[in-house]
Scaffold this motif. Structure first.
Motif, PDB file in Angstrom:
ATOM      1  N   THR A   1      -8.443   3.939 -17.170  1.00 33.46           N
ATOM      2  CA  THR A   1      -8.006   3.387 -15.806  1.00 33.46           C
ATOM      3  C   THR A   1      -8.375   1.924 -15.819  1.00 33.46           C
ATOM      4  OG1 THR A   1      -8.316   5.356 -14.732  1.00 33.46           O
ATOM      5  CG2 THR A   1      -8.047   3.548 -13.416  1.00 33.46           C
ATOM      6  N   ILE A   2      -7.455   0.897 -15.605  1.00 36.18           N
ATOM      7  CA  ILE A   2      -7.671  -0.390 -15.449  1.00 36.18           C
ATOM      8  C   ILE A   2      -7.444  -0.660 -14.038  1.00 36.18           C
ATOM      9  CG2 ILE A   2      -7.173  -2.444 -16.230  1.00 36.18           C
ATOM     10  CD1 ILE A   2      -6.194  -1.527 -18.657  1.00 36.18           C
ATOM     11  N   CYS A   3      -8.439  -1.401 -13.176  1.00 36.16           N
ATOM     12  CA  CYS A   3      -8.183  -1.641 -11.745  1.00 36.16           C
ATOM     13  C   CYS A   3      -8.488  -3.391 -11.739  1.00 36.16           C
ATOM     14  CB  CYS A   3      -8.797  -0.937 -10.997  1.00 36.16           C
ATOM     15  SG  CYS A   3      -8.422   0.765 -11.071  1.00 36.16           S
ATOM     16  N   SER A   4      -8.032  -3.936 -10.465  1.00 36.87           N
ATOM     17  CA  SER A   4      -8.462  -5.262 -10.394  1.00 36.87           C
ATOM     18  C   SER A   4      -9.739  -4.937  -9.675  1.00 36.87           C
ATOM     19  CB  SER A   4      -7.482  -5.952  -9.291  1.00 36.87           C
ATOM     20  OG  SER A   4      -7.434  -5.079  -8.175  1.00 36.87           O
ATOM     21  N   ALA A   5     -10.481  -6.123  -9.507  1.00 35.19           N
ATOM     22  CA  ALA A   5     -11.851  -5.959  -9.043  1.00 35.19           C
ATOM     23  C   ALA A   5     -12.028  -5.426  -7.578  1.00 35.19           C
ATOM     24  CB  ALA A   5     -12.608  -7.292  -9.061  1.00 35.19           C
ATOM     25  N   ASP A   6     -10.949  -5.790  -6.820  1.00 40.52           N
ATOM     26  CA  ASP A   6     -11.047  -5.020  -5.494  1.00 40.52           C
ATOM     27  C   ASP A   6     -10.446  -3.924  -5.225  1.00 40.52           C
ATOM     28  OD1 ASP A   6      -8.340  -5.695  -5.978  1.00 40.52           O
ATOM     29  OD2 ASP A   6      -8.221  -7.100  -4.387  1.00 40.52           O
ATOM     30  N   GLN A   7     -10.268  -3.099  -6.545  1.00 38.86           N
ATOM     31  CA  GLN A   7      -9.671  -1.632  -6.591  1.00 38.86           C
ATOM     32  C   GLN A   7      -8.386  -1.357  -5.903  1.00 38.86           C
ATOM     33  OE1 GLN A   7     -11.344   0.850  -8.329  1.00 38.86           O
ATOM     34  NE2 GLN A   7     -12.462  -0.850  -9.041  1.00 38.86           N
ATOM     35  N   GLN A   8      -7.585  -2.546  -5.754  1.00 37.53           N
ATOM     36  CA  GLN A   8      -6.335  -2.489  -4.842  1.00 37.53           C
ATOM     37  C   GLN A   8      -5.319  -2.349  -5.990  1.00 37.53           C
ATOM     38  OE1 GLN A   8      -5.887  -2.549  -1.257  1.00 37.53           O
ATOM     39  NE2 GLN A   8      -8.055  -1.810  -1.757  1.00 37.53           N
ATOM     40  N   ASN A   9      -5.415  -2.784  -6.981  1.00 37.25           N
ATOM     41  CA  ASN A   9      -4.234  -2.543  -7.982  1.00 37.25           C
ATOM     42  C   ASN A   9      -4.973  -1.813  -9.322  1.00 37.25           C
ATOM     43  OD1 ASN A   9      -1.961  -4.337  -6.822  1.00 37.25           O
ATOM     44  ND2 ASN A   9      -4.007  -5.492  -6.702  1.00 37.25           N
ATOM     45  N   CYS A  10      -4.207  -0.496  -9.570  1.00 34.53           N
ATOM     46  CA  CYS A  10      -4.557   0.145 -10.832  1.00 34.53           C
ATOM     47  C   CYS A  10      -3.325   0.571 -11.746  1.00 34.53           C
ATOM     48  CB  CYS A  10      -5.637   1.361 -10.209  1.00 34.53           C
ATOM     49  SG  CYS A  10      -7.192   0.893  -9.467  1.00 34.53           S
ATOM     50  N   VAL A  11      -3.853   0.779 -12.744  1.00 36.44           N
ATOM     51  CA  VAL A  11      -2.998   1.617 -13.823  1.00 36.44           C
ATOM     52  C   VAL A  11      -3.663   2.484 -14.559  1.00 36.44           C
ATOM     53  CG1 VAL A  11      -2.642  -0.016 -15.388  1.00 36.44           C
ATOM     54  CG2 VAL A  11      -0.854   1.341 -15.333  1.00 36.44           C
TER      55      VAL A  11
ATOM     56  N   GLY B   1      -0.491   4.883 -10.938  1.00 38.67           N
ATOM     57  CA  GLY B   1      -1.227   3.859 -10.453  1.00 38.67           C
ATOM     58  C   GLY B   1      -1.085   3.368  -9.207  1.00 38.67           C
ATOM     59  N   LYS B   2      -1.318   2.317  -8.891  1.00 40.50           N
ATOM     60  CA  LYS B   2      -1.155   1.792  -7.374  1.00 40.50           C
ATOM     61  C   LYS B   2      -0.878   0.387  -7.380  1.00 40.50           C
ATOM     62  CE  LYS B   2      -5.997   1.834  -5.728  1.00 40.50           C
ATOM     63  NZ  LYS B   2      -6.778   2.531  -4.842  1.00 40.50           N
ATOM     64  N   PHE B   3      -0.187  -0.427  -6.462  1.00 40.63           N
ATOM     65  CA  PHE B   3      -0.207  -1.830  -6.194  1.00 40.63           C
ATOM     66  C   PHE B   3      -0.489  -1.824  -4.773  1.00 40.63           C
ATOM     67  CE2 PHE B   3       3.432  -1.275  -9.240  1.00 40.63           C
ATOM     68  CZ  PHE B   3       2.725  -2.147 -10.129  1.00 40.63           C
ATOM     69  N   PHE B   4      -1.247  -3.086  -4.522  1.00 37.62           N
ATOM     70  CA  PHE B   4      -1.725  -3.389  -3.320  1.00 37.62           C
ATOM     71  C   PHE B   4      -2.380  -2.172  -2.325  1.00 37.62           C
ATOM     72  CE2 PHE B   4       1.405  -6.472  -4.938  1.00 37.62           C
ATOM     73  CZ  PHE B   4       0.912  -7.739  -4.649  1.00 37.62           C
ATOM     74  N   GLY B   5      -2.929  -1.224  -3.035  1.00 37.05           N
ATOM     75  CA  GLY B   5      -3.819  -0.374  -2.200  1.00 37.05           C
ATOM     76  C   GLY B   5      -3.123   0.706  -1.967  1.00 37.05           C
ATOM     77  N   ASP B   6      -1.814   0.507  -1.441  1.00 45.36           N
ATOM     78  CA  ASP B   6      -0.889   1.517  -0.401  1.00 45.36           C
ATOM     79  C   ASP B   6       0.531   2.011  -1.237  1.00 45.36           C
ATOM     80  OD1 ASP B   6      -2.538   1.586   1.561  1.00 45.36           O
ATOM     81  OD2 ASP B   6      -1.774  -0.276   2.452  1.00 45.36           O
TER      82      ASP B   6
ATOM     83  N   TYR C   1       4.402   5.510  -0.699  1.00 42.80           N
ATOM     84  CA  TYR C   1       3.736   4.710   0.017  1.00 42.80           C
ATOM     85  C   TYR C   1       2.787   5.320   1.067  1.00 42.80           C
ATOM     86  CZ  TYR C   1       2.828   1.098   3.508  1.00 42.80           C
ATOM     87  OH  TYR C   1       2.041  -0.036   4.181  1.00 42.80           O
ATOM     88  N   THR C   2       1.724   4.964   1.006  1.00 39.85           N
ATOM     89  CA  THR C   2       0.747   5.674   1.986  1.00 39.85           C
ATOM     90  C   THR C   2      -0.137   4.979   2.986  1.00 39.85           C
ATOM     91  OG1 THR C   2      -1.208   5.334   0.184  1.00 39.85           O
ATOM     92  CG2 THR C   2       0.052   7.435   0.187  1.00 39.85           C
ATOM     93  N   GLY C   3       0.563   3.791   3.353  1.00 37.63           N
ATOM     94  CA  GLY C   3      -0.277   2.877   4.167  1.00 37.63           C
ATOM     95  C   GLY C   3      -0.412   3.124   5.765  1.00 37.63           C
ATOM     96  N   PHE C   4       0.567   4.145   5.859  1.00 34.50           N
ATOM     97  CA  PHE C   4       0.421   4.803   7.280  1.00 34.50           C
ATOM     98  C   PHE C   4      -0.412   5.811   7.399  1.00 34.50           C
ATOM     99  CE2 PHE C   4       4.926   3.376   7.229  1.00 34.50           C
ATOM    100  CZ  PHE C   4       4.878   2.137   7.871  1.00 34.50           C
TER     101      PHE C   4
END
Length: 529
Positions: A110-120, A162-167, A206-209
């Motif tokens: 798993t590779i993520c950005s430092a803020d864990q908001q973007n992962c693959v 993965g995910k983009f921008f957390g949601d 989408y899981t932002g709500f």
């Protein structure tokens, strides 16, 4: 040096005394005094030589000591640097200067950005089956007359999640499996896209709500529709090599995996509800002008499921749920004009792809409904689960034929001999697999987790027998015993023994025996991350 200066001062003093003394050559006392002074001077010279040698030796020793101190200090600096480097290193995520964090949760890269908001992440599963049948047709009218032993790469999936921008969550998974899982392929001359597709997952969620204190997922694409308890349970976590036939027949109508769908699910720690509009499976023909195979309109359906944990404690839990499925618009063959639906399944083992119970192509289908109830629970290391299904097939597309009604269900239970238990997964309203407390190790003494399981399933695809419009699909009952060895969190070996009995007549108006009996043994090697 201080010693050299003292020696020089002493010599100067002696010379000064000699220079200050007046010459008295005429007297003997003067000669004696001079002799004594010369003797003292000689002694002083000897002392000076000795002091000089000692000074040289001391200087060399001091230089050697300084060199040692310098070396020790350098070594100390190196040790401090190494210690600092070790302190900076952690066994957790590796954070390169680019801000990327690399982890291996359950050995999934798993590779993520430092803020864990973007992962693959890379995901994969391999289910490799081998075994054989002891099959006995009841008569020459039985079809088939034999089943083939062998192997089957039941699932061989690899893909990205993965995910983009957390949601924004996504999944793209391709299945290379099913080496003998169907008759497969497409007829010669098929248009592109007319063959069987291996796209198992290709969706966006989408899981932002987060309304009402829970989590809401709005999703669409090619996906595994979370309809029925058995289907909501991952194939990596099911107790047996195959799900029960009654559930498979239900999900194949307008749900299951490889299915195009759009919908939403809301859940919290104890309740789950979801609804989806569904279309054809991936790879279904979607050309109105195709002749080989025949062009067809795409089917349309919906599914609804509500379930939850009604009881939950430290060592126990109880789950209840209900499901409904509606085939609103069956696929329409644009060459023959037919609108058909087939209900069938293999005898809960897929080494041979042949179905022993089948309605055949039911003609004039205008819609279908399936209703089901589900229950499951745990008590310590004991786990139980059951579902029952009622199928209704409407046949009013071309004539007002009476609806067909079928039914089926299963009950199953397991006990983990090594003490682990099945945990509840609130996101899918189902139970997960076993995580060994002591993974197998040839050197460490662990033996993984061991589980025994049993299941009884039945499905009845007979209706309106002895009438021209009746269906003689057969009644199948299968008893299964299983032993599961969870080597670690990624590897499992499954051993299944099945005894099956199929009661079937030649046709709806011919009561001749076309049934069969079978015993089968199979094993699965499972690797997943």
């Amino acid at each position: 040096m201080k010693i050299t200066r003292k020696a020089a001062a002493a010599a100067a003093g002696v010379l000064g005394v000699l220079a200050a003394c007046p010459a008295r050559a005429e007297t003997a006392g003067a000669d004696t005094e001079i002799a004594l002074l010369k003797q003292q001077l000689k002694l002083m010279e000897q002392k000076l030589d000795k002091l000089q040698k000692q000074t040289t030796a001391n200087t060399a020793a001091a230089a050697h000591a300084n060199a040692k101190a310098t070396t020790a200090e350098a070594k100390a600096d190196v040790k401090v640097s190494v210690a600092n480097a070790n302190a900076a290193y952690t066994k957790g995520p590796i954070a390169p200067p680019s801000g990327v964090v690399v982890t291996m949760p359950n050995n999934r890269p798993t590779i993520c950005s430092a803020d864990q908001q973007n992962c693959v992440a890379i995901t994969s599963r391999l289910h490799f089956d081998a075994g054989g049948y002891d099959y006995h047709p009841n008569s020459a009218a039985t079809s088939p007359q034999r089943l083939d032993n062998g192997i089957n790469t039941r699932r061989a999936r690899i893909g990205l999640v993965g995910k983009f921008f957390g949601d924004w969550n996504y999944s793209l998974v391709y299945d290379f499996g099913g080496s003998s899982d169907g008759f497969g392929g497409a007829a010669a001359g098929s248009l592109p896209g007319g063959g069987v597709s291996g796209v198992e997952n290709a969706y966006l969620s989408y899981t932002g709500f987060k309304p009402f204190g829970g989590k809401l997922a709005i999703e669409g694409g090619i996906m595994d529709v979370p309809y029925t308890l058995d289907e909501a349970t991952s194939s990596n976590d099911i107790l047996f090599m195959e799900r029960a036939s009654a559930g498979i027949i239900a999900t194949n109508i307008a749900a299951g995996d490889f299915r195009s769908a759009f919908g939403a699910r809301w859940y919290n720690d104890s309740f789950w509800i979801g609804a989806y509009a569904t279309g054809p499976s991936s790879g279904a023909i979607h050309s109105a002008s195709s002749v080989t195979p025949n062009g067809a309109t795409e089917q349309f359906g919906t599914v609804v499921r509500a379930a939850g944990q009604v009881l939950s404690g430290k060592d126990y839990s109880f789950h209840l749920g209900g499901d409904a499925q509606f085939l609103i618009e069956p696929s329409h063959n644009l060459v023959t004009g037919a609108k058909t639906l087939t209900l069938s399944d293999r005898p809960e083992l897929r080494l041979d792809p042949t179905s022993l119970v089948s309605t055949g192509a039911i003609a004039g289908v205008s819609g279908a409904q399936v209703y089901s109830a589900e229950a499951a629970g745990t008590y310590g290391s004991l786990y139980f689960q059951g579902e029952y299904f009622w199928y209704n097939i409407d046949r009013t597309a071309f004539a007002a034929l009476p609806s067909l009604k079928f039914d089926g269900g299963y009950v199953q239970a397991s006990y983990v001999l090594t003490g682990e238990s099945h945990a509840y997964n609130a996101a899918t309203a189902s139970y997960s697999g076993i995580k060994p407390a002591n993974p197998f190790s040839a050197t460490g003494g662990g033996w993984g987790a061991w589980e025994i399981a049993g299941r009884v399933s039945t499905v009845n695809l007979n209706d309106q027998l002895a009438t021209a419009n009746g269906i003689a699909g057969g009644r199948q009952t299968v008893y299964t015993a299983a032993l599961n060895w969870y080597v670690n969190g990624n590897i499992r070996f499954m051993f299944d023994y099945l005894h099956g009995d199929v009661a079937r007549q030649i046709s709806a108006v011919n009561a001749g025996d076309a049934g069969s009996k079978l015993d089968a043994f199979a094993m699965r090697t499972q690797v997943a991350f």
